[in-house]
Design an enzyme around this catalytic site. Structure first.
Site, PDB file in Angstrom:
ATOM      1  N   LYS A  43       0.797  -1.245  -0.021  1.00  0.00           N
ATOM      2  CA  LYS A  43       0.117   0.066  -0.003  1.00  0.00           C
ATOM      3  C   LYS A  43       0.767   1.277  -0.022  1.00  0.00           C
ATOM      4  O   LYS A  43       0.560   2.462  -0.213  1.00  0.00           O
ATOM      5  CB  LYS A  43      -0.895  -0.107   1.279  1.00  0.00           C
ATOM      6  CG  LYS A  43      -0.433  -0.273   2.596  1.00  0.00           C
ATOM      7  CD  LYS A  43      -1.403  -0.174   3.328  1.00  0.00           C
ATOM      8  CE  LYS A  43      -2.169  -1.605   3.535  1.00  0.00           C
ATOM      9  NZ  LYS A  43      -2.969  -1.790   4.517  1.00  0.00           N
ATOM     10  N   ARG A  44       2.182   1.186   0.364  1.00  0.00           N
ATOM     11  CA  ARG A  44       3.068   2.362   0.375  1.00  0.00           C
ATOM     12  C   ARG A  44       3.388   2.565  -1.192  1.00  0.00           C
ATOM     13  O   ARG A  44       3.699   3.672  -1.288  1.00  0.00           O
ATOM     14  CB  ARG A  44       4.363   1.685   1.088  1.00  0.00           C
ATOM     15  CG  ARG A  44       4.029   1.832   2.405  1.00  0.00           C
ATOM     16  CD  ARG A  44       4.617   3.087   3.296  1.00  0.00           C
ATOM     17  NE  ARG A  44       3.873   3.107   4.730  1.00  0.00           N
ATOM     18  CZ  ARG A  44       2.769   3.387   5.214  1.00  0.00           C
ATOM     19  NH1 ARG A  44       2.215   4.047   4.332  1.00  0.00           N
ATOM     20  NH2 ARG A  44       2.709   3.116   6.544  1.00  0.00           N
TER      21      ARG A  44
END
Length: 478
Positions: free
Chosen positions: A246-247
């Site tokens: 998700k980064r």
RNA sequence: GACCUCUUCGUCUAGUGGUUAGGACUCCGCCCUUUCACGGCGGCAACACGGGUUCGAAUCCCGUAGAGGUCGCCA
């Protein structure tokens, strides 16, 4: 290929073979008809729709649509602690934006509901009881474990081919917990029960579940059901070749929405990330993809995500959009940028001029501003070009004068072109040589849409006003 | 660590024993053009490595390396 699923051959009752899983069964009757293809996308609402999840949804959707089957949305929200209504909405919004419509789901209804796992407790209890009666679970420190058959299990995966796991080796495959101390159930169990109850014919999911599939097959068998067919699609990696987290930029689908990517382009890009039509065709509409999609074309290896290529696909689809539809799609971006929208009577003309200039919708506002904002100021490149042209001041004055002399009633592309030709003759140059200076004067930019239509749409008053103001800015440079 | 899977230009991929290893994105050049784009043409660039099998291997076999996955009272 052995074990490959062929619709035409599936006609009788399910074949039962506890240790060699041969997909799939056809549960429906009459047996002479091809069985109903039912796929599902079963996300866990974690706050956003992951790009990999979006592609999984797409492949399930494409497969169902290709075969005239049903596409089911099921929300796997058994983990109450981290599931929220907003997270739920993010998934639904993402799928809607991509245009992946589902036939059954929490909001769509269907005869296999409810479609939220948090609402299916009774169903799980019922199947768990069945497992207990069969003597396949035992209590362990308050939890209930499922006892695996300690033998080799082979899964005939539609993408990976045959994959064997030796369950005789208990160190790798300890009996798994299926029911928690608090009476709730863990993923593997509810996932299998739901696929069974919802009559899912093909489970198309991420490669990370390949090793889980052998557990699931054992569960299906223990529950007395023939497992569905399985197809494990490769994962999507980030630009560094690592697992997309998700980064990573672009990991969340709403990024593409916010940044103005055209959904059809994203769908096209995603489809080709791991699937190939086996020819050189690259640009597909959603319908064409559905028509041509096949599990045979799905790659085995993971794919690295490339934002630049995604952008290109967005552009290809944007260029094909009808001006009216483009205007509608661009409107929120234009408004968000604080740029006035074009007047209704010129909207289609404006967008047909801008259509091939952009790859994403968010590139449109500054281009629309060329038509709707008169307080434009020249950019650095324009200033430099003007200052490097020793005759710019004279040219600008002549151009402005010529355009100002055009009668309001006669204002239009042809008349402007004639005026430019007159100026060219007076200055002993070619009309073409005057277009660039005129563009600088009219827009303060070194590039942009066709100039004559732009001036025509602007109208005499606004055009001349701009010319005068821009001349001042451009000529007064040191 | 054990088990499972994968490995063709920087990236997405075609390729299933004989190809100058093809296409696309990116980048560069040229053309088109009133600019910028679009479009067209061209260029750079790949079979992870080592052994086999074979007249012949990107394609088949074995091994090595690297990458990913599973082994949870997460999904």
């Amino acid at each position: 290929m052995v074990g490959r699923w062929r619709p035409s051959t599936i006609i009788g009752p399910p074949r039962r073979s506890p240790f060699l899983h041969t997909p799939p069964s056809c549960f429906t009757s009459p047996p002479t008809l091809p069985c109903m293809i039912r796929t599902r996308f079963a996300p866990s609402p974690t706050g956003y729709l992951h790009i990999g999840g979006a592609r999984t949804a797409l492949f399930n959707w494409l497969f169902a649509r290709h075969h005239g089957g049903r596409f089911v949305l099921r929300i796997e929200d058994t983990d109450a602690a981290r599931n929220t209504a907003e997270a739920d909405a993010a998934i639904v919004e993402g799928l809607r934006w991509l245009g992946l419509d589902w036939d059954e789901g929490p909001d769509a209804g269907g005869s296999y509901g409810p479609y939220r796992q948090s609402e299916r407790r009774d169903i799980y209890d019922k199947w768990f009881e069945k497992l207990r009666e069969a003597g396949r679970v035992y209590e362990d420190n308050g939890t209930w474990r499922f006892a695996f058959e300690r033998r080799a299990v082979t899964v005939e995966d539609l993408v990976a081919g045959p994959v064997t796991m030796d369950y005789a080796d208990e160190s790798n495959t300890p009996d798994m917990v299926v029911r928690r101390r608090d009476g709730s159930y863990i993923f593997h169990f509810v996932n299998v029960v739901d696929d069974l109850e919802m009559n899912i014919s093909h489970v198309i999911r991420g490669d990370d579940h390949l090793s889980n599939t052998h557990k699931h097959v054992q569960l299906f068998e223990a529950l007395g059901a023939a497992p569905p067919a399985f197809a494990h699609i490769p994962l999507i990696l980030n630009a560094e070749g690592g697992k997309m987290s998700k980064r990573d930029r672009g990991a969340s689908l709403d990024t593409y929405h916010r940044e103005g990517f055209v959904p059809d382009g994203v769908v096209n890009f995603l489809a080709l990330l791991g699937w190939s039509p086996k020819d050189d065709t690259e640009v597909f509409s959603r319908d064409e993809l559905a028509r041509r999609f096949s599990l045979d074309g799905v790659a085995r290896h993971a794919a690295t995500f490339d934002l630049a290529k995604c952008r290109w696909f967005s552009g290809r689809h944007l260029h094909q959009m009808e001006p009216g539809a483009l205007a509608e799609a661009a409107a929120p971006h234009v408004a968000a940028a604080g740029v006035p929208a074009p007047a209704p009577d010129v909207t289609e003309r404006v967008y047909s001029l801008l259509r091939e200039k952009a790859q994403t919708l968010s590139e449109l506002p500054p281009l629309v501003a060329l038509f709707t904002q008169d307080d434009l100021s020249p950019d650095a490149a324009a200033l430099e070009k003007a200052s490097h042209n020793p005759t710019f001041a004279d040219t600008a004055a002549a151009l402005r004068g010529a355009l100002e002399r055009i009668d309001e009633q006669e204002w239009g592309g042809e008349r402007i072109q004639a005026a430019i030709a007159d100026v060219a003759a007076a200055l002993s140059t070619k009309p073409g040589k005057l277009m660039f200076p005129l563009r600088l004067l009219a827009t303060g930019k070194t590039g942009g849409p066709d100039l004559l239509p732009l001036l025509e749409i602007l109208g005499r008053h606004r055009a001349c006003d701009r010319l005068a103001r821009m001349e001042t800015s451009l000529v007064s440079q040191p």
